[in-house]
Structures are given as structure tokens and as C-alpha cells.
Design an enzyme around this catalytic site. Structure first.
Site, PDB file in Angstrom:
ATOM      1  CB  SER A   1      -0.924   0.002   1.222  1.00 33.40           C
ATOM      2  OG  SER A   1      -1.664   1.202   1.302  1.00 33.40           O
TER       3      SER A   1
ATOM      4  CD1 TRP B   1      -1.533   1.105  -6.058  1.00 35.29           C
ATOM      5  CD2 TRP B   1      -2.138   2.826  -4.763  1.00 35.29           C
ATOM      6  NE1 TRP B   1      -2.621   1.696  -6.637  1.00 35.29           N
ATOM      7  CE2 TRP B   1      -3.019   2.757  -5.865  1.00 35.29           C
ATOM      8  CE3 TRP B   1      -2.326   3.837  -3.823  1.00 35.29           C
ATOM      9  CZ2 TRP B   1      -4.067   3.645  -6.050  1.00 35.29           C
ATOM     10  CZ3 TRP B   1      -3.367   4.733  -3.998  1.00 35.29           C
ATOM     11  CH2 TRP B   1      -4.226   4.631  -5.100  1.00 35.29           C
ATOM     12  CG  HIS B   2      -0.333   5.810  -0.998  1.00 35.11           C
ATOM     13  ND1 HIS B   2      -0.718   4.587  -0.481  1.00 35.11           N
ATOM     14  CD2 HIS B   2      -1.416   6.622  -0.844  1.00 35.11           C
ATOM     15  CE1 HIS B   2      -1.963   4.669  -0.036  1.00 35.11           C
ATOM     16  NE2 HIS B   2      -2.407   5.889  -0.244  1.00 35.11           N
ATOM     17  N   GLY B   3       3.391   5.839  -3.897  1.00 31.34           N
ATOM     18  CA  GLY B   3       4.474   6.571  -4.556  1.00 31.34           C
ATOM     19  C   GLY B   3       5.751   5.768  -4.636  1.00 31.34           C
TER      20      GLY B   3
END
Length: 338
Positions: free
Chosen positions: A322, A325-327
Site C-alpha cells: 500500500s 502504491w502511493h508513490g
């Protein structure tokens, strides 16, 4: 095209009028209009990446049909993994290749070796994480026989590229959105009024709250070395309001915009800062992403079944993924780890 821009303020009323006064005879005409509008909306950012969105749509549409029509399990598995590999491959190339390339160069530099990493001179396609996850959930649901493949290409294309979802989600499921696209929508004044209220409230969150807090949060953290502890704590508080106002504001605008067209999207935030514990917080923050990881990664890994170490492993995996996924940055990985 951003939701809080003049261009969107002009774009939305035009699509709304055409949708309810020109294409209101059939849901198919409405879907064609929404699809064309979605492609225009995406092309306004960079028309070249529109071909990537269309390719991703064609890939999952075709592999979905092939999986449904497969006569044996090996053929179905082939098409499933082909779609998964290509989807994750494109996401990896555009979002993570430069990160891994530079990280490798930095790692070997620590042992005295010098390499000049080859990096992609291209910006990250906007929304690629969201429409990739739309396609992945669709293919996975077909593979596990939760849904049948969608035969209507227009309807499926709209599911992937519906413009309220393209910028910042929520991440929709085929089981929730596709059935709504296959029925005629009649104008509902109360629903439209509710949508306008939600758009306005989303703009207040984004422009009044988030953007105002960002000024102070940035001023504090850009000069963190000269700040005392009280100022840093205040900066963290400002940032907490900034990130919530920014993200939930965009989600509210997306949900409100969709209500104008008679389509309901998944709720993405449910007062997360009023949660009683951290577990409840993650059930209320970015709900569509948290539930996506739960259903398509956490549960397939075993979820909360097995011994305590298996449970801990699964939780660590989904939060590290997660974070990533954000960066594409080590800070996001460490955030997920924490």
C-alpha cells in the site's frame, strides 16, 4: 483537467446538458457520451497517454472474454496471467522503473562502483494506478467466477475510464459500477441536488481547508531544522487536515459529479479521524483502496487464518504494498512498514 479548475467548471455543465437533454433516450447513448467525455477529460492532461488507457482497456476486455470462453483451466490461467503480467508490467515501467534504477545505482555506489542508470524521460501517466486496479479487479473476479465477462465494449470501457474516477478514485468494482451502466438513468432532482451539495462541500475541503493548511504545513516542514518541537507538532496537525481535506475533497467531488449523471460510486471516506482505534481508522480511510487490498491481496494470502506469524506477515505485506502504491519512493515504503 483538475476538479478545482475553470476548465472543469466549463466541461461539467456541457456534459450534463448533453447527457440529460440530447442522449436521454437510451442508456447506450448516455454511455457513449460519457465515454467520449471521459477520453476528452483524460486527453486534456496529455493526449498521448490516452493510447495507454485504451490499450489497457482493450487488453482486459479481450482477456476477460477469452477466460469466459476458455474450454479448459490451463487456457483460462494463461489469459489470466497474461493480463495480470502486462497490467503490472506497465504500472511498474511507468511508475517504478526509475525508482528501482536509481536505487540500484545508489546501492552499488556504496561499495565503490559507479554506474549511470538509464531512466525513462517521461512523466507518470495520471490515474494509471486507478484504472490499472479497475482492470485487475475485473480480471480477477472473472477468473474466480464472481462475475461473467462484459460483452459490450462501450460499457466496459466506460467502467475503466469513467472520468469522475480517473484523477483520484475511488477504485470501483465491476460488480458495483457495471450494472448501473446497463440500465436507463432517469433524471432525479433530489439526487442531483445532493450531488451539487457534495461537489460544493468537496471544493470547500480542497480549496478552503486543504490548500490553506498546506501553506502552513509546507512553511514548517520546509524549514524543519530551525523549528522547535511545538512547531513541528503543529505542522503535523496542519498536514493531517491538509491530506484529509485534499483527498476526501476530491472523492466528494467525484461522488457528487457522478450523482449528477444518476450513477452512485463507492464511498471512500467515513469520518476516519473519529475512529476508536487504528484498525477502524483503516476501514474508514480510502475505503476503496483498503477494501481492494483486503479482497485481492490480504485474503488470498490467507488473511487472518493460520498462526500469529502468518497473520503478521500478511498485514506487513499489504501495508508495504500500500505504501509503495502511493508513490515510488523509499519514504512511502518506510511509511507502509511503520
Amino acid at each position: 483537467m483538475l476538479f478545482n479548475s475553470i476548465n472543469f467548471a466549463l466541461f461539467l455543465p456541457i456534459v450534463f446538458v448533453l447527457y440529460w437533454f440530447v442522449t436521454n433516450k437510451s442508456y447506450k447513448s448516455q454511455n457513449v457520451l460519457l465515454l467520449v467525455s471521459s477520453y476528452f477529460f483524460y486527453a486534456c492532461w496529455d493526449w498521448r497517454f490516452l493510447f495507454l488507457l485504451i490499450f489497457s482497456t482493450l487488453l482486459d476486455y479481450y482477456t476477460g472474454l477469452k477466460m469466459t470462453d476458455s474450454k479448459n483451466k490451463s487456457s483460462k490461467k494463461f489469459w489470466f496471467w497474461l493480463s495480470i503480467s502486462i497490467n503490472l508490467g506497465f504500472l511498474g515501467i511507468f511508475k517504478y522503473y526509475n525508482f528501482f534504477s536509481q536505487s540500484f545505482a545508489d546501492a552499488v555506489a556504496n561499495i565503490g562502483l559507479h554506474v549511470n542508470p538509464w531512466t525513462l524521460k517521461v512523466i507518470l501517466p495520471i490515474g494509471i494506478s486507478f484504472y490499472t486496479f479497475h482492470g485487475l479487479s475485473y480480471v480477477i473476479d472473472i477468473y474466480y467466477k464472481r462475475i461473467q465477462s462484459e460483452r459490450d465494449f462501450i460499457d466496459y470501457s466506460l467502467f475503466v475510464s469513467y472520468f469522475p474516477l480517473l484523477v483520484a478514485g475511488p477504485i470501483e468494482r465491476a460488480t458495483h459500477l457495471l450494472p448501473q451502466l446497463k440500465i436507463k438513468r432517469d433524471f432525479n432532482f433530489e439526487k442531483a441536488k445532493e450531488g451539487v451539495y457534495q461537489i460544493v462541500w468537496g471544493l470547500v475541503k480542497k480549496i478552503v481547508i486543504a490548500d490553506s493548511c498546506a501553506v502552513y504545513a509546507n512553511a514548517i516542514f520546509d524549514n524543519y531544522s530551525t523549528m522547535n518541537s511545538l512547531s513541528l507538532i503543529l505542522g503535523a496537525i496542519y498536514f493531517a487536515f491538509q491530506i484529509y481535506g485534499d483527498f476526501s475533497g476530491y472523492s466528494d467531488i467525484a461522488l457528487g459529479t457522478s450523482k449528477l449523471f444518476g450513477i452512485d460510486l463507492l464511498k471512500n471516506f467515513n469520518y476516519p479521524y473519529f475512529s476508536r482505534d487504528i484498525a477502524e481508522f483503516w476501514r474508514k480511510w480510502h475505503i476503496s483502496l483498503s477494501s481492494w487490498f483486503r479482497d485481492y491481496l490480504y485474503i488470498p494470502l490467507g488473511g487472518n487464518k493460520g498462526n500469529i506469524w502468518i497473520k503478521i506477515r500478511n498485514v506487513f505485506i499489504i501495508f508495504i504494498v500500500s505504501g509503495f502504491w502511493h508513490g515510488a519512493n523509499w519514504t512511502f515504503i518506510f511509511w507502509g512498514l511503520l
